[in-house]
Design a protein around this motif. Structure first.
Motif, mmCIF file in Angstrom:
data_model
loop_
_atom_site.group_PDB
_atom_site.id
_atom_site.type_symbol
_atom_site.label_atom_id
_atom_site.label_comp_id
_atom_site.label_asym_id
_atom_site.label_seq_id
_atom_site.Cartn_x
_atom_site.Cartn_y
_atom_site.Cartn_z
ATOM 1 N N MET A 60 -4.333 139.912 -67.787
ATOM 2 C CA MET A 60 -4.806 138.521 -67.426
ATOM 3 C C MET A 60 -4.461 138.039 -66.116
ATOM 4 O O MET A 60 -3.322 138.216 -65.807
ATOM 5 N N GLU A 120 -3.506 142.882 -73.072
ATOM 6 C CA GLU A 120 -4.547 142.436 -72.141
ATOM 7 C C GLU A 120 -3.952 142.265 -70.780
ATOM 8 O O GLU A 120 -2.775 142.194 -70.527
ATOM 9 N N GLY A 128 -12.778 134.088 -68.517
ATOM 10 C CA GLY A 128 -13.872 135.187 -68.802
ATOM 11 C C GLY A 128 -13.491 136.619 -68.321
ATOM 12 O O GLY A 128 -12.510 136.708 -67.747
ATOM 13 N N THR A 129 -14.376 137.495 -68.667
ATOM 14 C CA THR A 129 -14.022 138.795 -68.120
ATOM 15 C C THR A 129 -14.612 138.866 -66.742
ATOM 16 O O THR A 129 -15.103 138.006 -66.283
ATOM 17 N N THR A 136 -8.572 134.092 -65.775
ATOM 18 C CA THR A 136 -8.636 132.415 -65.472
ATOM 19 C C THR A 136 -8.434 132.108 -64.241
ATOM 20 O O THR A 136 -7.629 132.267 -63.432
ATOM 21 N N SER A 154 -8.429 143.189 -63.685
ATOM 22 C CA SER A 154 -8.030 142.504 -65.132
ATOM 23 C C SER A 154 -9.112 142.700 -66.086
ATOM 24 O O SER A 154 -10.198 143.346 -65.869
ATOM 25 N N THR A 155 -8.667 142.504 -67.372
ATOM 26 C CA THR A 155 -9.370 142.560 -68.644
ATOM 27 C C THR A 155 -10.161 141.142 -68.897
ATOM 28 O O THR A 155 -10.952 141.050 -69.145
ATOM 29 N N LYS A 156 -9.157 140.274 -67.943
ATOM 30 C CA LYS A 156 -9.839 138.864 -68.372
ATOM 31 C C LYS A 156 -9.221 138.062 -67.398
ATOM 32 O O LYS A 156 -8.160 138.340 -66.508
#
Lengths: 287, 371
Positions: free
Chosen positions: B47, B45, B231-232, B220, B216-218
């Motif tokens: 992040m 991921e 979240g995405t 924060t 990002s894929t996710k």
């Protein structure tokens, strides 16, 4: 546009107010002193007799060896102590400021007070020997003053203070992220020190070391007060002072001074030759 | 499909790592830099920890890296706690904000440093360094010293040095913040490509929301040491959870008030300050009686001329006009004394002081909570 175009020759006259004292108080005596080494007292002709005397009379040429034997080992020990202390307090450490302060403090006292303190502390009836005898560790007091050891201790205290005062600031110039980077890449603390920290601070450390070394080659009061100026700590300046003030032989005094100056230059060039073998340059590359 | 093929062919595929952060807290004296943060980062991921300076994002990164010890809580890699592992044994690739490149080494020596520590054989080392140099497009610069490189090139050396050791996790601390705008965009694309190719679990710290959303894929979002939303990028941008996230992401207009009624599947909202009433589309999380904040992006606000539209319109006049090329940003002060930020694409057809009407589309208004 270009300011330099308008700099006329007569503008250099503005330098005179600062140049004249320099020429009169420094350059002239230096040249005069240099010329005097080729003269005999109260004669005018030029001769090498002073230098011949210096290098054939052990009373003179021994000073080279005696000075270096006292100062070089002391300087190396000073470097290790000062580097160790400043290296370990370089990061924010509780009490680090106090340790740095105490290390550098002797500089504010000056040579003579430190010499007197060494005598008070290390003389046969001083605290050092008394404590050791009371603890039953020794029967006879160590002879640590009025000889080589006394001068050595006093030199180490002052030299450590001088080197540390310079290193404290230098330690801060190495970005701690460089060490962190090395550590995350898998380097142990020792390897990080060896491959990253030391190569970057090395040239500055050697510069300070050289400066301290040539300053201590000119040692006088320590050699006289807590050393044994008649034999073991008969350094250059002790002999030069004797010639000038006791024998009134300014020509010989100057000769000793010139030999000392050449020794200092030689020592300096050796240290700088070593320095040039490593990385010399900024410890920061960030743009 | 094409990506799977690419991964198979690449020689630098890494076993990726799942990072779990459990109830992580860090206190400095009496201040809490990170408060009870929990975060799961899946294999491969990307992040991003997003937040203003001082929000605790770098503190979390430092704890993963090992330069800081958590006050409490746990960090695990693939289920294995790393708190007690020395930072030199964590196998983390780190790109520092100031790159932290070794000035006394060449580009190739910098990149090889981590391999030297791993006692990689000479031929293997040479091959991997060359590979890394090629990957970040620094060909022919291997023998240069760092000071002879531009900022962008230095940045790429830092990246190569971090990935050449095939780290379990790649950490990046605002790596693009010191590049100029054009280069930053270029590097962003390169970083994204690299992540797609290598599939390393990546944790990226930034205060730039555009970077966060693009890479990002996710995401924060953090503030004051507390995780506000995870979240995405689409979730964060489209459905910010609370006032802080919405404001940080760039929703410029906020109205505090209450949902007072429900009509035809729509809420009626009344503002606290001036009793302005607006219609807003229903959402599942809220109900009549809730104290809420309505928000709308400056791009979603419309300046209208059609006098027939009556609902959800506010009259006002233009007080600020800020032309930025592709769009113009206006500030409109309404009769009620509110200021709205409006972005209009293209030319700027409105003059300062001009009377306009604003239309707040019920479908584009978003209901969020204070906390």
């Amino acid at each position: 546009m270009n300011q330099e175009v308008f700099a006329k020759k007569r503008d250099y006259l503005l330098l005179l107010p600062s140049l004249i004292p320099l020429l009169l108080l420094f350059v002239y005596p230096l040249l005069k002193g240099f010329v005097m080494t080729f003269q005999q007292p109260e004669t005018a002709g030029l001769t090498l007799a002073n230098y011949v005397e210096f290098f054939t009379n052990s009373n003179y040429y021994d000073t080279i060896w005696r000075t270096l034997y006292l100062v070089v080992p002391a300087s190396i020990i000073e470097l290790f102590i000062a580097f160790g202390i400043t290296y370990f307090i370089r990061e924010k450490m509780r009490g680090g400021g106090i340790i740095a302060g105490l290390t550098i403090f002797p500089l504010t006292l000056g040579s003579i007070i430190v010499d007197m303190a060494v005598i008070a502390f290390f003389k046969p009836t001083g605290w050092f020997n008394t404590t050791l005898i009371n603890m039953g560790l020794i029967d006879e007091p160590f002879t640590l003053v009025y000889n080589y050891a006394g001068a050595f201790i006093a030199l180490v205290i002052l030299g450590t203070a001088f080197i540390a005062s310079n290193l404290v600031g230098m330690m801060g110039t190495i970005d701690p992220n460089l060490e962190r980077a090395a550590r995350t890449l898998g380097a142990s603390r020792w390897v990080t020190f060896k491959r990253v920290f030391w190569p970057l601070i090395r040239s500055n450390v050697l510069t300070v070391f050289a400066l301290n070394l040539i300053m201590q080659i000119g040692v006088y009061s320590t050699a006289v007060i807590v050393g044994n100026p008649a034999s073991e700590t008969r350094t250059f300046v002790v002999v030069a002072f004797e010639e000038a003030m006791r024998n009134f032989n300014y020509n010989m005094a100057n000769t000793v001074a010139i030999v000392m100056g050449i020794t200092q230059l030689l020592v300096l060039s050796i240290v700088f030759a070593i320095r040039k073998r490593g990385y010399i340059g900024s410890a920061s590359t960030f743009k | 499909m094409s990506q799977a093929v690419k991964k198979k062919n690449s020689t630098t595929i890494l076993d990726s790592t799942r990072v779990e952060i459990r109830n992580l807290t860090k206190q400095f004296g009496s201040t809490t830099a990170v408060h009870n943060a929990s975060l799961d980062i899946e294999n491969g991921e990307f992040m991003t920890l997003l937040g203003p300076s001082g929000c605790g994002k770098t503190t979390i990164l430092s704890m993963i890296l090992g330069t800081l010890q958590p006050t409490s809580g746990e960090i695990t890699f693939n289920g294995q706690p790393i708190n007690k592992i020395d930072m030199s044994r964590r196998d983390i690739g780190m790109v520092f904000q100031n790159y932290a490149l070794f000035p006394h080494m060449t580009v190739a020596q910098n990149i090889a440093f981590g391999l030297d520590m791993r006692k990689v054989s000479k031929s293997e080392k040479k091959k991997r360094v060359e590979e890394a140099i090629e990957m970040v497009q620094l060909n022919d610069l291997g023998n240069r010293f760092i000071k002879d490189l531009s900022g962008g090139q230095q940045q790429r050396v830092a990246l190569a040095r971090a990935i050449v050791i095939r780290p379990r996790v790649l950490l990046l601390d605002e790596p693009l913040s010191n590049l100029d705008a054009k280069l930053r965009k270029e590097m962003r694309t390169q970083l994204k490509k690299l992540h797609d190719e290598l599939g390393i679990t990546t944790i990226y710290v930034t205060h730039d929301q555009e970077e966060a959303l693009s890479l990002s894929t996710k995401v924060t979002v953090m503030s004051n040491g507390i995780i506000q939303q995870i979240g995405t990028p689409k979730e964060i941008f489209g459905k910010p959870k609370n006032y802080f996230v919405a404001n940080f992401i760039g929703y410029g207009n906020f109205l505090r008030g209450k949902l007072i009624d429900e009509q035809d599947g729509q809420f009626i909202f009344e503002a606290d300050k001036d009793s302005v009433r607006l219609v807003v589309n229903h959402d599942k999380q809220h109900q009549v009686g809730d104290e809420v904040i309505l928000t709308i992006k400056p791009e979603m606000l419309e300046i209208i001329t059609d006098p027939k539209i009556g609902m959800n319109t506010l009259s006002g006049k233009i007080t600020v006009s800020d032309y930025i090329g592709s769009a113009t940003g206006y500030e409109v002060e309404t009769k009620e004394g509110r200021t709205f930020k409006v972005n209009v694409l293209g030319l700027n057809p409105y003059a300062m002081g001009e009377e306009v009407r604003l239309y707040l589309d019920p479908a584009k208004l978003l209901i969020i909570d204070e906390e």
